[in-house]
Motif scaffolding. Structure first.
Motif: not given
Ligand SMILES: [Zn+2]
Length: 81
Positions: A46, A48-49, A51, A67, A71
């Motif tokens: 992902c 953004h985060c 994961v 994800c 996001h």
């Molecule tokens: Zn994410």
């Protein structure tokens, strides 16, 4: 000594009669339950985060993957150290 020879003869006879005729009963049975290995699915990260998730579950925007929809709306972010 004669007793041992008689016992060995009986065991050999039993093996010849019952052991060799069962060719279908091999000690190692065929692996029926084993599943074929499925194609390995690629994992994406992902943007953004950070994961990791299977590519089929990711939301893709160009070369970036996310994800979740949230996001994806927030966009890429540098991952925390
Ligand atoms: Zn994410």
């Amino acid at each position: 000594m004669k007793f041992v020879i008689v016992v060995l003869a009986v065991v050999l006879l039993a093996w010849l009669l019952f052991g060799r005729n069962r060719r279908g009963d091999s000690p190692a049975p065929p692996r029926r339950g084993k599943r074929k290995p499925t194609a390995v699915e690629g994992m994406v990260r992902c943007a953004h985060c950070g994961v990791h998730l299977p590519a089929s579950e990711a939301r893709a925007t160009g070369a970036l993957h996310y994800c979740s929809d949230a996001h994806q709306e927030r966009g890429p972010q540098a991952p925390r150290p």
